[in-house]
Scaffold this motif. Sequence first.
Motif, PDB file in Angstrom:
ATOM      1  N   PHE A  82     -25.867  93.464  -3.419  1.00 29.36           N
ATOM      2  CA  PHE A  82     -26.852  93.653  -2.358  1.00 29.36           C
ATOM      3  C   PHE A  82     -28.272  93.561  -2.901  1.00 29.36           C
ATOM      4  O   PHE A  82     -29.115  92.823  -2.377  1.00 29.36           O
ATOM      5  CB  PHE A  82     -26.646  94.998  -1.661  1.00 29.36           C
ATOM      6  CG  PHE A  82     -27.675  95.281  -0.598  1.00 29.36           C
ATOM      7  CD1 PHE A  82     -27.529  94.783   0.684  1.00 29.36           C
ATOM      8  CD2 PHE A  82     -28.812  96.020  -0.890  1.00 29.36           C
ATOM      9  CE1 PHE A  82     -28.492  95.019   1.655  1.00 29.36           C
ATOM     10  CE2 PHE A  82     -29.785  96.258   0.067  1.00 29.36           C
ATOM     11  CZ  PHE A  82     -29.617  95.759   1.349  1.00 29.36           C
ATOM     12  N   LEU A  83     -28.554  94.312  -3.960  1.00 28.60           N
ATOM     13  CA  LEU A  83     -29.911  94.369  -4.483  1.00 28.60           C
ATOM     14  C   LEU A  83     -30.371  93.022  -5.034  1.00 28.60           C
ATOM     15  O   LEU A  83     -31.526  92.618  -4.845  1.00 28.60           O
ATOM     16  CB  LEU A  83     -30.030  95.451  -5.558  1.00 28.60           C
ATOM     17  CG  LEU A  83     -29.823  96.895  -5.077  1.00 28.60           C
ATOM     18  CD1 LEU A  83     -29.881  97.859  -6.251  1.00 28.60           C
ATOM     19  CD2 LEU A  83     -30.847  97.280  -4.017  1.00 28.60           C
ATOM     20  N   HIS A  84     -29.468  92.320  -5.700  1.00 27.74           N
ATOM     21  CA  HIS A  84     -29.848  91.019  -6.242  1.00 27.74           C
ATOM     22  C   HIS A  84     -29.808  89.927  -5.177  1.00 27.74           C
ATOM     23  O   HIS A  84     -30.252  88.805  -5.434  1.00 27.74           O
ATOM     24  CB  HIS A  84     -28.961  90.670  -7.435  1.00 27.74           C
ATOM     25  CG  HIS A  84     -29.341  91.412  -8.685  1.00 27.74           C
ATOM     26  ND1 HIS A  84     -30.175  90.886  -9.634  1.00 27.74           N
ATOM     27  CD2 HIS A  84     -29.029  92.670  -9.102  1.00 27.74           C
ATOM     28  CE1 HIS A  84     -30.353  91.777 -10.597  1.00 27.74           C
ATOM     29  NE2 HIS A  84     -29.666  92.868 -10.307  1.00 27.74           N
ATOM     30  N   GLY A  85     -29.312  90.268  -4.005  1.00 29.65           N
ATOM     31  CA  GLY A  85     -29.333  89.332  -2.887  1.00 29.65           C
ATOM     32  C   GLY A  85     -30.558  89.474  -2.011  1.00 29.65           C
ATOM     33  O   GLY A  85     -30.755  88.680  -1.083  1.00 29.65           O
ATOM     34  N   LEU A  86     -31.396  90.476  -2.294  1.00 30.42           N
ATOM     35  CA  LEU A  86     -32.636  90.633  -1.538  1.00 30.42           C
ATOM     36  C   LEU A  86     -33.542  89.422  -1.772  1.00 30.42           C
ATOM     37  O   LEU A  86     -33.524  88.825  -2.847  1.00 30.42           O
ATOM     38  CB  LEU A  86     -33.371  91.904  -1.981  1.00 30.42           C
ATOM     39  CG  LEU A  86     -32.710  93.238  -1.624  1.00 30.42           C
ATOM     40  CD1 LEU A  86     -33.424  94.384  -2.344  1.00 30.42           C
ATOM     41  CD2 LEU A  86     -32.707  93.469  -0.125  1.00 30.42           C
ATOM     42  N   PRO A  87     -34.328  89.054  -0.781  1.00 27.25           N
ATOM     43  CA  PRO A  87     -35.250  87.919  -0.972  1.00 27.25           C
ATOM     44  C   PRO A  87     -36.167  88.160  -2.167  1.00 27.25           C
ATOM     45  O   PRO A  87     -36.669  89.276  -2.362  1.00 27.25           O
ATOM     46  CB  PRO A  87     -36.045  87.878   0.333  1.00 27.25           C
ATOM     47  CG  PRO A  87     -35.161  88.552   1.337  1.00 27.25           C
ATOM     48  CD  PRO A  87     -34.408  89.609   0.584  1.00 27.25           C
ATOM     49  N   GLY A  88     -36.371  87.148  -2.988  1.00 29.05           N
ATOM     50  CA  GLY A  88     -37.259  87.277  -4.134  1.00 29.05           C
ATOM     51  C   GLY A  88     -38.701  87.464  -3.698  1.00 29.05           C
ATOM     52  O   GLY A  88     -39.107  87.031  -2.619  1.00 29.05           O
ATOM     53  N   VAL A  89     -39.478  88.123  -4.545  1.00 30.42           N
ATOM     54  CA  VAL A  89     -40.881  88.376  -4.234  1.00 30.42           C
ATOM     55  C   VAL A  89     -41.732  87.189  -4.669  1.00 30.42           C
ATOM     56  O   VAL A  89     -41.660  86.743  -5.821  1.00 30.42           O
ATOM     57  CB  VAL A  89     -41.371  89.655  -4.947  1.00 30.42           C
ATOM     58  CG1 VAL A  89     -42.860  89.891  -4.650  1.00 30.42           C
ATOM     59  CG2 VAL A  89     -40.551  90.862  -4.518  1.00 30.42           C
ATOM     60  N   ASP A  90     -42.522  86.688  -3.753  1.00 30.49           N
ATOM     61  CA  ASP A  90     -43.502  85.641  -4.060  1.00 30.49           C
ATOM     62  C   ASP A  90     -44.725  86.343  -4.655  1.00 30.49           C
ATOM     63  O   ASP A  90     -45.569  86.873  -3.927  1.00 30.49           O
ATOM     64  CB  ASP A  90     -43.859  84.891  -2.779  1.00 30.49           C
ATOM     65  CG  ASP A  90     -44.947  83.841  -2.967  1.00 30.49           C
ATOM     66  OD1 ASP A  90     -45.534  83.766  -4.066  1.00 30.49           O
ATOM     67  OD2 ASP A  90     -45.228  83.098  -2.011  1.00 30.49           O
ATOM     68  N   ALA A  91     -44.813  86.384  -5.979  1.00 30.63           N
ATOM     69  CA  ALA A  91     -45.866  87.147  -6.648  1.00 30.63           C
ATOM     70  C   ALA A  91     -47.252  86.647  -6.270  1.00 30.63           C
ATOM     71  O   ALA A  91     -48.171  87.441  -6.012  1.00 30.63           O
ATOM     72  CB  ALA A  91     -45.680  87.082  -8.161  1.00 30.63           C
ATOM     73  N   VAL A  92     -47.422  85.332  -6.219  1.00 33.29           N
ATOM     74  CA  VAL A  92     -48.723  84.766  -5.873  1.00 33.29           C
ATOM     75  C   VAL A  92     -49.111  85.153  -4.441  1.00 33.29           C
ATOM     76  O   VAL A  92     -50.238  85.571  -4.172  1.00 33.29           O
ATOM     77  CB  VAL A  92     -48.717  83.234  -6.032  1.00 33.29           C
ATOM     78  CG1 VAL A  92     -50.029  82.634  -5.523  1.00 33.29           C
ATOM     79  CG2 VAL A  92     -48.497  82.848  -7.488  1.00 33.29           C
ATOM     80  N   GLY A  93     -48.158  85.025  -3.524  1.00 32.80           N
ATOM     81  CA  GLY A  93     -48.424  85.379  -2.133  1.00 32.80           C
ATOM     82  C   GLY A  93     -48.715  86.859  -1.962  1.00 32.80           C
ATOM     83  O   GLY A  93     -49.617  87.247  -1.204  1.00 32.80           O
ATOM     84  N   LEU A  94     -47.949  87.710  -2.664  1.00 41.42           N
ATOM     85  CA  LEU A  94     -48.153  89.157  -2.585  1.00 41.42           C
ATOM     86  C   LEU A  94     -49.546  89.527  -3.065  1.00 41.42           C
ATOM     87  O   LEU A  94     -50.271  90.274  -2.390  1.00 41.42           O
ATOM     88  CB  LEU A  94     -47.093  89.872  -3.426  1.00 41.42           C
ATOM     89  CG  LEU A  94     -47.200  91.399  -3.489  1.00 41.42           C
ATOM     90  CD1 LEU A  94     -46.737  92.017  -2.175  1.00 41.42           C
ATOM     91  CD2 LEU A  94     -46.365  91.952  -4.645  1.00 41.42           C
ATOM     92  N   GLU A  95     -49.928  89.025  -4.216  1.00 39.14           N
ATOM     93  CA  GLU A  95     -51.231  89.375  -4.772  1.00 39.14           C
ATOM     94  C   GLU A  95     -52.372  88.807  -3.938  1.00 39.14           C
ATOM     95  O   GLU A  95     -53.412  89.458  -3.770  1.00 39.14           O
ATOM     96  CB  GLU A  95     -51.305  88.889  -6.219  1.00 39.14           C
ATOM     97  CG  GLU A  95     -50.365  89.676  -7.133  1.00 39.14           C
ATOM     98  CD  GLU A  95     -50.239  89.071  -8.525  1.00 39.14           C
ATOM     99  OE1 GLU A  95     -50.897  88.036  -8.796  1.00 39.14           O
ATOM    100  OE2 GLU A  95     -49.477  89.641  -9.346  1.00 39.14           O
ATOM    101  N   ALA A  96     -52.174  87.615  -3.385  1.00 37.01           N
ATOM    102  CA  ALA A  96     -53.212  87.023  -2.540  1.00 37.01           C
ATOM    103  C   ALA A  96     -53.402  87.832  -1.258  1.00 37.01           C
ATOM    104  O   ALA A  96     -54.540  88.060  -0.811  1.00 37.01           O
ATOM    105  CB  ALA A  96     -52.854  85.579  -2.207  1.00 37.01           C
ATOM    106  N   ARG A  97     -52.297  88.270  -0.644  1.00 38.98           N
ATOM    107  CA  ARG A  97     -52.415  89.055   0.585  1.00 38.98           C
ATOM    108  C   ARG A  97     -53.064  90.417   0.298  1.00 38.98           C
ATOM    109  O   ARG A  97     -53.911  90.872   1.071  1.00 38.98           O
ATOM    110  CB  ARG A  97     -51.043  89.257   1.236  1.00 38.98           C
ATOM    111  CG  ARG A  97     -51.113  90.125   2.495  1.00 38.98           C
ATOM    112  CD  ARG A  97     -49.895  90.003   3.371  1.00 38.98           C
ATOM    113  NE  ARG A  97     -49.924  90.948   4.475  1.00 38.98           N
ATOM    114  CZ  ARG A  97     -50.693  90.830   5.567  1.00 38.98           C
ATOM    115  NH1 ARG A  97     -51.501  89.794   5.689  1.00 38.98           N
ATOM    116  NH2 ARG A  97     -50.653  91.728   6.518  1.00 38.98           N
ATOM    117  N   ALA A  98     -52.673  91.058  -0.808  1.00 47.27           N
ATOM    118  CA  ALA A  98     -53.291  92.338  -1.162  1.00 47.27           C
ATOM    119  C   ALA A  98     -54.787  92.168  -1.382  1.00 47.27           C
ATOM    120  O   ALA A  98     -55.600  92.993  -0.933  1.00 47.27           O
ATOM    121  CB  ALA A  98     -52.633  92.911  -2.412  1.00 47.27           C
TER     122      ALA A  98
END
Length: 341
Positions: A42-58
Motif C-alpha cells: 500500500f505505502l509503496h503504491g502511493l503516488p510518488g511526490v513530484d519534488a519540483v512541483g511541491l517546492e514550486a507550489r510551496a
Amino acid sequence: MTGRYARRYARLVTMPSVTSTPTAGTAALADATASDAALRRFLHGLPGVDAVGLEARAAMLGTRSIKTTAKAYAIDLAISMIDLTTLEGADTPGKVRSLSAKGRRPDPTDPDTPKVAAICVYPDMVATAKEALAGSGVKVASVATAFPAGRAALPVKLADTRDAVAAGADEIDMVIDRGAFLSGRYLQVFEEIRAVKEACVREDGTAARLKVIFETGELSTYDNIRRACWLAMLAGADFIKTSTGKVAVNATPPNTLLLMEAARDFHAATGTRVGVKPAGGIRTTKDAVKYLVMVNETLGEDWLSNEWFRFGASSLLNDLLMQRQKLRTGRYSGPDYVTVD
C-alpha cells in the motif's frame, strides 16, 4: 474536489463513501494493514511526490500577501494555534508555571489577546502545567515515547505515555521509530502508533489526542514523508507533525505542504479529518502567515482553527505579539515588551 482526491487512491484500496464517522476510514483500510507485506504494498503504491512541483507550489503560496484587516485576523489566529513549549533538561516547576501564565494571557497589557492552544512539556511536568492552567481552556500537551530520539523499548514508551495521561495530559506528542521506518519495518511502526493510541485512553473512556511526529529531516525523501503520513493516519493519529524541533532540519514549507496534502487526501478518501502541526524553525509573523495561507489553499477553512492546525514554535509568539501591538498602536514597543522564555 473531494471526489477527485478520493478517486486518486481508489486503485489502492476500496474506500467508503465520505462520512463523518471518525473510524470509518481506518476500518475501510483494514486490508492494507493486515500484514507487513500488505502495508508495504500500500505505502509503496502511493503516488510518488513530484519534488519540483511541491517546492514550486510551496514557494508560490509563500508569495501571497494579505491586507491590514486580514493580517490582524491572521495574527490572532496564529496566536491561538501555538503549542507553547519548554522541553529542556533544565526545566523547573517555576519555569512551567511562568510559561503557563504567558499561555493564559500572552499580552498582559491587552486582555483581548487570544490564549495559546496548549502548553507542551515533558511528562513529569504535566501535573504542574495542569494546575497552572486550570479553568483557562488552554490544553496541556506532553511529549512521550522517549522523546526526541524514540530509542526505547515499547513497554517503556507506553509507560511514558500512560504516566502523562494519568497526570492530566490532554494531548500526547509521540515520535515514530525512524530506524524501524527507514529499515522498512512499517508494520512495527504502525503497531507502535496503535499501541500508544490505546495508551492515550483514560479509565473513564475519554482519550488524549495523539500527535505523531515524523522527524521529517531524518526521513531523507518526500516519498518517505508521504508514506509516514499515511502510516500514521491509518494507525489512528489525530495529528501529523513534522518535527521535534531538536534536529537541524525541522518544519519547512514543502514538507509541511506535503503533510497538508496527505491530510487532505486521507479526508477525501475516508471522511476522517486529521490535524497538521509544523514544528521547529517558524519564528516570524511573516512565516506564520505563509503557513496559514497554505492551510487555507490546501485544506480549506475547516482546518483554520486550533482544533486542526497548530504551530510548534514558541519563539514565534513574541514576534506575533510585537506585530499585533504595532497594528493596534501604530508603533513598536521596546525589547522588554515581551517576555524572554
